[in-house]
Design an enzyme around this catalytic site. Sequence first.
Site, PDB file in Angstrom:
ATOM      1  N   ALA A 153       0.862  -1.187   0.000  1.00 51.92           N
ATOM      2  CA  ALA A 153       0.000   0.000   0.000  1.00 51.92           C
ATOM      3  C   ALA A 153       0.893   1.228   0.000  1.00 51.92           C
ATOM      4  O   ALA A 153       1.760   1.381   0.852  1.00 51.92           O
ATOM      5  CB  ALA A 153      -0.869   0.019   1.257  1.00 51.92           C
ATOM      6  N   LYS A 154       0.716   2.076  -1.000  1.00 53.86           N
ATOM      7  CA  LYS A 154       1.463   3.331  -1.038  1.00 53.86           C
ATOM      8  C   LYS A 154       0.720   4.279  -0.127  1.00 53.86           C
ATOM      9  O   LYS A 154      -0.070   5.097  -0.551  1.00 53.86           O
ATOM     10  CB  LYS A 154       1.463   3.837  -2.476  1.00 53.86           C
TER      11      LYS A 154
END
Length: 287
Positions: A153-154
């Site tokens: 997850a950025k």
Amino acid sequence: DGVIWLDGEMVPWREAKVHVLTHTLHYGLGCFEGVRAYNTAEGAAIFRMKDHTDRLFRSAHILNMKMPFSKDEINAAQLSAVRDNNLDEAYLRPMVFYGSEGMGLRADNLKAHVMVAAWEWPSYMAPEAKELGIKVRTSSYTRHHVNITMCKAKANGNYINSMLALQEAVSSGCEEALMLDNEGYVAEGSSENFFILRNGVLHTPELTSCLEGITRQTILDFAKELNIEVKERRITRDEVYVAEEAFFTGTAAEVLPVRELDGRVIGAGKRGPLTEKLQTMFFDAVK
Ligand code: PDD
């Protein structure tokens, strides 16, 4: 001036504001993308936009944020952000964030909002960096690979170590940081993936300790085209010191040679021939 896409509407740049009690501002639970548009014969083209949008949706899913728009709507928003601001070489920042509907960690009435900003942004690196490469320092801040949200997850809040790592590198006269994971293996840069060429084999950290970079994947595809052997594996810091070539990849960084790590010159101390070849293939692909 210009306009920003916010929750489905195009809003004048100066009016695209959020409340000081915006949940993501306080707690960092949000996710984003860095995307580039390049000027092509047919006008501005957003490089691998669908892959970025897919990753944004994966990030939101991992963070359990309910996306209020479809992938098609987010893709259309990015195209509008480039077109309505008359951009051709641009950087786009889609971001998913929680608003000010509720405060406190538990707040369960939170609503996910989405914005897409875009601005003129020619190539990220100064020409000498592109040819000569940059000096890098190994950071004292780790890239925690056991924290799954970091890698896949950025997520907004996950950039604290990256920012402190970059500050630390700059304060010691370098231009970028190389972050190790919590077992001491090379993970990636503060906001880019990392490659070394050693004994004719291209090595890059496995995905358990770095972001699933879209530029990283582009380079892996190019390496296959060039019949260059690739190993996605754990890399130790001293292997970088004795590598023939090293470079970063990212939407902002593009293909950025590394000429020195922790005061050790890498290879010939400038962009290596494979790095140059991959740079050329990259810039041909984005046009
Ligand atoms: N990010 N690793 C991290 C931690 C990143 O933040 C980024 C990109 C990358 C490269 O991923 P990609 O090739 O998909 O861009 C790796 C910044 C925001 C950017 O380059 O825009």
